[in-house]
Design a protein around this motif. Sequence first.
Motif, PDB file in Angstrom:
ATOM      1  N   UNK B  43       0.780  -1.241   0.000  1.00 48.58           N
ATOM      2  CA  UNK B  43       0.000   0.000   0.000  1.00 48.58           C
ATOM      3  C   UNK B  43       0.807   1.284   0.000  1.00 48.58           C
ATOM      4  N   UNK B  55     -13.225   4.472  -7.972  1.00 48.34           N
ATOM      5  CA  UNK B  55     -12.358   4.970  -6.896  1.00 48.34           C
ATOM      6  C   UNK B  55     -10.937   4.418  -7.076  1.00 48.34           C
ATOM      7  N   UNK B  56      -9.955   5.276  -6.860  1.00 49.24           N
ATOM      8  CA  UNK B  56      -8.569   4.827  -6.917  1.00 49.24           C
ATOM      9  C   UNK B  56      -8.279   3.905  -5.732  1.00 49.24           C
ATOM     10  N   UNK B  57      -7.749   2.721  -5.987  1.00 43.75           N
ATOM     11  CA  UNK B  57      -7.371   1.809  -4.893  1.00 43.75           C
ATOM     12  C   UNK B  57      -6.034   1.157  -5.231  1.00 43.75           C
ATOM     13  N   UNK B  58      -5.390   0.631  -4.197  1.00 45.90           N
ATOM     14  CA  UNK B  58      -4.185  -0.168  -4.403  1.00 45.90           C
ATOM     15  C   UNK B  58      -4.623  -1.621  -4.523  1.00 45.90           C
ATOM     16  N   UNK B  60      -3.070  -4.260  -4.556  1.00 43.75           N
ATOM     17  CA  UNK B  60      -2.350  -5.227  -3.713  1.00 43.75           C
ATOM     18  C   UNK B  60      -3.022  -5.369  -2.348  1.00 43.75           C
ATOM     19  N   UNK B  61      -3.952  -4.464  -2.011  1.00 46.17           N
ATOM     20  CA  UNK B  61      -4.602  -4.534  -0.700  1.00 46.17           C
ATOM     21  C   UNK B  61      -6.082  -4.931  -0.811  1.00 46.17           C
ATOM     22  N   UNK B  62      -6.512  -5.346  -2.006  1.00 45.45           N
ATOM     23  CA  UNK B  62      -7.927  -5.714  -2.170  1.00 45.45           C
ATOM     24  C   UNK B  62      -8.045  -7.225  -2.338  1.00 45.45           C
ATOM     25  N   UNK B  66     -13.682  -9.058  -2.205  1.00 44.90           N
ATOM     26  CA  UNK B  66     -14.243  -7.712  -2.029  1.00 44.90           C
ATOM     27  C   UNK B  66     -14.426  -6.981  -3.365  1.00 44.90           C
ATOM     28  N   UNK B 112      -8.204   9.833 -11.651  1.00 41.87           N
ATOM     29  CA  UNK B 112      -9.046   9.998 -10.466  1.00 41.87           C
ATOM     30  C   UNK B 112      -8.991  11.450  -9.977  1.00 41.87           C
ATOM     31  N   UNK B 116     -12.024  14.576  -9.821  1.00 41.42           N
ATOM     32  CA  UNK B 116     -12.367  15.329  -8.612  1.00 41.42           C
ATOM     33  C   UNK B 116     -12.121  16.821  -8.803  1.00 41.42           C
ATOM     34  N   UNK B 127      -1.106  16.214  -3.564  1.00 49.85           N
ATOM     35  CA  UNK B 127      -1.857  15.336  -2.661  1.00 49.85           C
ATOM     36  C   UNK B 127      -2.416  14.130  -3.411  1.00 49.85           C
ATOM     37  N   UNK B 128      -2.977  14.404  -4.597  1.00 49.21           N
ATOM     38  CA  UNK B 128      -3.595  13.327  -5.379  1.00 49.21           C
ATOM     39  C   UNK B 128      -2.605  12.253  -5.777  1.00 49.21           C
ATOM     40  N   UNK B 131       0.467   9.120  -3.054  1.00 50.82           N
ATOM     41  CA  UNK B 131       0.574   7.672  -2.830  1.00 50.82           C
ATOM     42  C   UNK B 131       1.225   6.931  -3.983  1.00 50.82           C
TER      43      UNK B 131
END
Lengths: 285, 162
Positions: B43, B55-58, B60-62, B66, B112, B116, B127-128, B131
């Motif tokens: 993450x 939605x932006x997601x990683x 590797x953590x899903x 889910x 993403x 916004x 900020x965007x 990560x």
Amino acid sequence: MRSNVLQYDLTAPATLEAVLEILAYEPGEYTLIAGGTEIMVALAAGRLAAKKLVSINHLQELRFIAVTPEAITIGSGTTFTDLRKHPVIQSDFPLLKQAASWTGSIANQNRATLGGNIVNASPAADTPPALLACEATLTLVSKRGTRTMPYTDFHLGYKKTALAPDELLHSIHIKRNLNGYIPYTRKVGTRNAQAISKVALAALCLTAEGVVKDIRIGAASLQDRPARLTATEQALLNQPITPATIAAARAALLTETHPIDDIRSTAQYRAHVAANLLEEFLLSL
Amino acid sequence: MTQITLTINGQPRTIEAPPLKRLLDVLREDLHLTGAKEGCGEGECGSCSVLLNGELVNSCLVPILQAEGAHITTIEGIASNEKLHPIQQCFLEQGGAQCGICTPGMILATHHLLEKYPQPNLLQIQEGLAGNLCRCTGYTRIFQAVQQASKTPGTNSVPSPI
Ligand SMILES: Cc1cc2nc3c(=O)[nH]c(=O)nc-3n(C[C@H](O)[C@H](O)[C@H](O)COP(=O)(O)OP(=O)(O)OC[C@H]3O[C@@H](n4cnc5c(N)ncnc54)[C@H](O)[C@@H]3O)c2cc1C
Ligand code: FES
Ligand code: FES
């Protein structure tokens, strides 16, 4: 080394009731997974001990923000993105909004939940100091029923909480009675984005004619759990903000906190910076 | 093993997988979509970024369970046929990609972000993309690419299924 996923069982019951049924049937056997931003990292590191997991991420029953004129109730499955976007969080709870925006990257905030942050119970987590300062109340549910408790009673020790093995954190309740309180929060970490704090404070103070009428200070990484700094608060209550008061408050903070040396920082640095943060806040009042 | 049905880049897919298998591994191993990369696996780096229901997601953590029923967009779904998406074109023109490992994640994070904030300021861009780590560009060229993309028409579109 990463764990072998074949050794794990994961189910996603359709309702909250079905989840509580499973937890009650074999208490302690199942671990909940919400946004997974702690659990999946544990899996990656090969330290996910729980072999049976129950997903609650899809339960809309836990993902809500309900507002009345007196209070706000936040479902445990609310993500940090949901929190940041909510108009009442923005208007009434700047500490919580700030904590949500600190909690990892945007991708992390889209998944990570408030409930997961609380129950994971890291002494360094970002939302607990804010929730302590806001005097939040928690609602816990199990098949046995529902109970509420002040959030200050939830953390019992290092990663130890009052949650029973068959219980789930349902929601977080905060009164909207913070009019006139001056907020302060600061997180000191390696970088602004997604760095776990070395030390953090979140505080609210009500003053009248230069005298402290009410003060609540939540702290991260200063004890073995997220904690209210009650001795420091006592040193300030009904006092005018003078150099002598500030010195007494700094001294109280140093006696009641027990920071440690770890990979992120040293005890000495944490204690010193925490006292400076407190002073910065008091001088701003 | 659990049967999972999801929509990848507009196409319905059904796979069999252990329910805790990471979405990243399902994409790369089961669906042979190797655009999402594994950097850190925890993450921190964003090289595995995808869009999950927008939605932006990683990834590797899903856990794949889910993602049941979800709409996933990977970098493979961003360009349409042979034509680059405007964001990709801007990364190319501004030198926002060098070795390319971070690029699929950067492009999705940019997508993403621009949804916004169609006209983001530098702080919003930082900020965007905070990560998404890049070891090559020093970020400045990436920020320039995002700024150019924000001025380019068609940036917010994702191509419809082929
Ligand atoms: C890259 C990265 C950066 C991060 N940065 C920060 C940061 O800056 N600050 C910070 O505080 N955290 C940070 N985190 C940690 C993490 O994102 C948060 O703690 C998050 O809030 C956890 O929520 P989750 O839903 O993802 O938890 P999960 O991983 O799903 O669960 C965490 C724990 O809580 C339990 N749990 C979850 N929901 C419930 C419930 N409703 N009832 C009972 N138990 C429950 C689970 O069983 C598990 O033990 C970061 C993580 C990553 C990967
Ligand atoms: S591989 Fe997923 S965030 Fe680094
Ligand atoms: S281009 Fe090489 S890591 Fe970003």
